[in-house]
Design a protein around this motif. Structure first.
Motif, mmCIF file in Angstrom:
data_model
loop_
_atom_site.group_PDB
_atom_site.id
_atom_site.type_symbol
_atom_site.label_atom_id
_atom_site.label_comp_id
_atom_site.label_asym_id
_atom_site.label_seq_id
_atom_site.Cartn_x
_atom_site.Cartn_y
_atom_site.Cartn_z
ATOM 1 N N PRO A 1 4.140 -38.851 -35.601
ATOM 2 C CA PRO A 1 3.539 -37.321 -35.575
ATOM 3 C C PRO A 1 3.972 -36.716 -33.898
ATOM 4 O O PRO A 1 3.859 -37.658 -33.297
ATOM 5 N N ARG A 2 3.664 -35.129 -33.834
ATOM 6 C CA ARG A 2 3.535 -33.923 -32.918
ATOM 7 C C ARG A 2 2.693 -34.652 -32.524
ATOM 8 O O ARG A 2 1.894 -34.144 -31.956
ATOM 9 N N GLU A 3 2.523 -35.680 -31.179
ATOM 10 C CA GLU A 3 1.711 -35.181 -29.968
ATOM 11 C C GLU A 3 2.435 -36.175 -28.857
ATOM 12 O O GLU A 3 3.217 -36.576 -28.650
ATOM 13 N N LYS A 4 1.147 -35.245 -27.151
ATOM 14 C CA LYS A 4 2.079 -36.218 -25.989
ATOM 15 C C LYS A 4 0.470 -36.541 -25.442
ATOM 16 O O LYS A 4 -0.525 -36.727 -26.149
ATOM 17 N N ARG A 5 0.879 -37.940 -24.929
ATOM 18 C CA ARG A 5 -0.376 -38.987 -24.267
ATOM 19 C C ARG A 5 0.120 -39.010 -22.868
ATOM 20 O O ARG A 5 1.097 -38.947 -21.996
ATOM 21 N N LEU A 6 -0.723 -39.052 -21.727
ATOM 22 C CA LEU A 6 -1.371 -39.924 -20.617
ATOM 23 C C LEU A 6 -1.520 -41.034 -20.732
ATOM 24 O O LEU A 6 -2.608 -41.215 -20.921
ATOM 25 N N ALA B 1 -5.469 -40.184 -22.016
ATOM 26 C CA ALA B 1 -5.350 -38.987 -23.031
ATOM 27 C C ALA B 1 -4.153 -38.703 -24.331
ATOM 28 O O ALA B 1 -3.487 -38.805 -23.425
ATOM 29 N N HIS B 2 -4.720 -37.971 -24.911
ATOM 30 C CA HIS B 2 -3.979 -37.671 -26.150
ATOM 31 C C HIS B 2 -4.302 -36.475 -27.084
ATOM 32 O O HIS B 2 -5.372 -36.492 -27.325
ATOM 33 N N PHE B 3 -3.011 -35.458 -27.693
ATOM 34 C CA PHE B 3 -3.657 -34.418 -28.362
ATOM 35 C C PHE B 3 -3.214 -34.445 -29.234
ATOM 36 O O PHE B 3 -1.394 -35.068 -29.004
ATOM 37 N N CYS C 1 -8.495 -32.920 -27.293
ATOM 38 C CA CYS C 1 -7.982 -33.467 -26.517
ATOM 39 C C CYS C 1 -8.638 -34.993 -26.376
ATOM 40 O O CYS C 1 -10.047 -35.060 -26.774
ATOM 41 N N ALA C 2 -8.624 -36.145 -27.156
ATOM 42 C CA ALA C 2 -9.117 -37.527 -26.837
ATOM 43 C C ALA C 2 -9.737 -38.010 -26.293
ATOM 44 O O ALA C 2 -7.739 -38.204 -25.532
ATOM 45 N N GLY C 3 -9.853 -39.553 -25.904
ATOM 46 C CA GLY C 3 -9.073 -40.726 -25.253
ATOM 47 C C GLY C 3 -10.385 -40.844 -23.897
ATOM 48 O O GLY C 3 -11.946 -40.341 -24.215
ATOM 49 N N GLN C 4 -10.445 -41.858 -22.756
ATOM 50 C CA GLN C 4 -11.039 -41.953 -22.497
ATOM 51 C C GLN C 4 -10.717 -41.676 -20.471
ATOM 52 O O GLN C 4 -8.930 -41.773 -20.061
ATOM 53 N N VAL C 5 -11.975 -41.815 -19.689
ATOM 54 C CA VAL C 5 -11.409 -41.516 -18.317
ATOM 55 C C VAL C 5 -12.632 -42.796 -17.804
ATOM 56 O O VAL C 5 -13.874 -42.676 -18.321
ATOM 57 N N ARG C 6 -11.949 -43.637 -16.855
ATOM 58 C CA ARG C 6 -12.593 -44.453 -15.725
ATOM 59 C C ARG C 6 -12.583 -44.337 -14.449
ATOM 60 O O ARG C 6 -10.898 -43.840 -13.808
ATOM 61 N N PHE D 1 -10.525 -29.969 -23.649
ATOM 62 C CA PHE D 1 -9.158 -29.806 -24.361
ATOM 63 C C PHE D 1 -8.425 -30.312 -23.119
ATOM 64 O O PHE D 1 -8.622 -30.375 -22.120
ATOM 65 N N ALA D 2 -7.051 -29.808 -23.697
ATOM 66 C CA ALA D 2 -5.714 -29.891 -22.581
ATOM 67 C C ALA D 2 -4.723 -28.803 -22.979
ATOM 68 O O ALA D 2 -4.492 -28.409 -24.010
ATOM 69 N N HIS D 3 -3.902 -29.519 -21.990
ATOM 70 C CA HIS D 3 -2.269 -28.517 -22.239
ATOM 71 C C HIS D 3 -1.542 -29.131 -21.167
ATOM 72 O O HIS D 3 -1.678 -30.422 -20.560
ATOM 73 N N HIS D 4 -0.375 -28.781 -21.888
ATOM 74 C CA HIS D 4 0.712 -29.311 -21.045
ATOM 75 C C HIS D 4 2.196 -28.708 -21.062
ATOM 76 O O HIS D 4 2.022 -27.279 -21.661
ATOM 77 N N ASP D 5 3.185 -28.827 -20.292
ATOM 78 C CA ASP D 5 4.006 -27.713 -19.891
ATOM 79 C C ASP D 5 4.915 -28.744 -19.558
ATOM 80 O O ASP D 5 4.940 -30.385 -18.707
#
Length: 338
Positions: free
Chosen positions: A128-133, A145-147, A179-184, A198-202
């Motif tokens: 599926p169309r998604e971006k992941r960090l 993180a991903h959206f 945006c979903a995911g976890q930050v530690r 929320f997220a944005h991407h370039d």
């Protein structure tokens, strides 16, 4: 569109409904300003590529970028905690890009930087169309993180414009997606869904001006029940076509040329952003700043990315105006020589 560069060596120009499968820059018929055909070394030296993933919420702001400047691979990551004003940031510079990997497939590729015990990774998936960090730092900072651009449906800005006398830029922009995911981190642990992030991407690449400057503004959030994203720029993609736009529940709304008014010596002071077509009338006040300066002679950069809050009005044609009240986002002031 399968590939950005056509059989005749020239790019497809315009705004596209879907991204190209590959930005095949090696097939570009690259010429000097006087018309002399340039070879593989010049193509490598002048081609530059960037990818950026931003996180926005009332509780946490974050950004991660990777860049391929041919002579230098760069990366940075930061996290900002609005309530305390604390900022965590790291920068990486790798000569000739050793330790980096860059894919030229905007929707199906991996860009990564490794330096010691540090890893910055950006993944793009088409189905599926998604971006992941993914960020893993040697101080224990961890970001996943991903959206999705599929559910609900989202129309990215995909644009290619001619640049100067012999170049072009392809850019692919997304803003206003949850945006979903976890930050530690030392700032605390955060579940991005729970804090309504929320997220944005370039994703940008091409043969940009050897010496250039741009301003940029982006916000992601919600106004009432409407998911809102904004992408405005001045200085890069305005030749024949414009990347300026905003999104209402994933629907792309084009915007005309924009003007940024601000104090370059005091970037945390208020900015004013107006579009010539009357759709955008925004002010911005900075709360935090990520900045970098580099001067190596052949390469130079003066970069300021400010995170803060937007106020003002958007006037979509044929719709009721949207009142923006303290929505978090970013502005940018950058000079580059490469």
């Amino acid at each position: 569109m399968e590939r950005l560069i056509q059989a005749n060596g020239q790019p497809h120009y315009g705004i596209f409904a879907t991204p190209p499968t590959e930005v095949n820059y090696r097939d570009f018929d690259f010429r000097s300003p006087m018309g002399r055909r340039l070879g593989a070394l010049a193509k490598w030296r002048r081609f530059h590529q960037f990818q950026y993933f931003g996180l926005v919420s009332n509780e946490l702001i974050g950004g991660c970028a990777l860049g391929n400047l041919s002579l230098l691979g760069i990366g940075f990551v930061y996290l900002f905690h609005p309530a305390s004003g604390r900022l965590l940031e790291r920068q990486f510079r790798l000569p000739l890009g050793f330790g980096t990997t860059f894919s030229q497939q905007p929707d199906e590729g991996v860009c990564e930087l490794r330096s010691g015990g540090n890893r910055l990774r950006l993944e793009n998936h088409a189905n599926p169309r998604e971006k992941r960090l993914l960020v893993e730092l040697d101080d224990g900072t961890h970001i996943e993180a991903h959206f999705s651009e599929q559910s609900p449906a989202f129309q990215p800005m995909c644009i290619c414009t001619p640049t100067a006398v012999n170049g072009w830029v392809y850019a692919q922009k997304v803003a206003g997606v949850r945006c979903a995911g976890q930050v530690r981190s030392a700032l605390g642990d955060f579940d991005l869904s729970n804090i309504d992030a929320f997220a944005h991407h370039d994703w940008s690449a091409g043969y940009m001006r050897p010496e250039t400057h741009w301003n940029w503004a982006c916000l992601s959030g919600s106004v009432g029940n409407v998911r809102l994203g904004l992408n405005l720029s001045c200085g890069v993609n305005e030749t024949s076509f414009s990347e300026n736009c905003y999104w209402l529940d994933g629907e792309l709304m084009p915007v005309g040329g924009v003007h940024f008014q601000f104090d370059r010596d005091q970037p945390l002071q208020p900015w004013q952003i107006r579009s010539g077509d009357g759709q955008v009338a925004l002010s911005f006040r900075g709360h935090g700043l990520h900045c970098e300066q580099l001067n190596l002679g052949v390469l130079a950069s003066n970069f300021k990315q400010v995170f803060g809050c937007f106020q003002g009005t958007l006037r979509p044609p044929g719709r009721e105006p949207l009142q923006i009240d303290n929505l978090w986002g970013f502005v940018e002031d950058q000079y580059v020589k490469w």
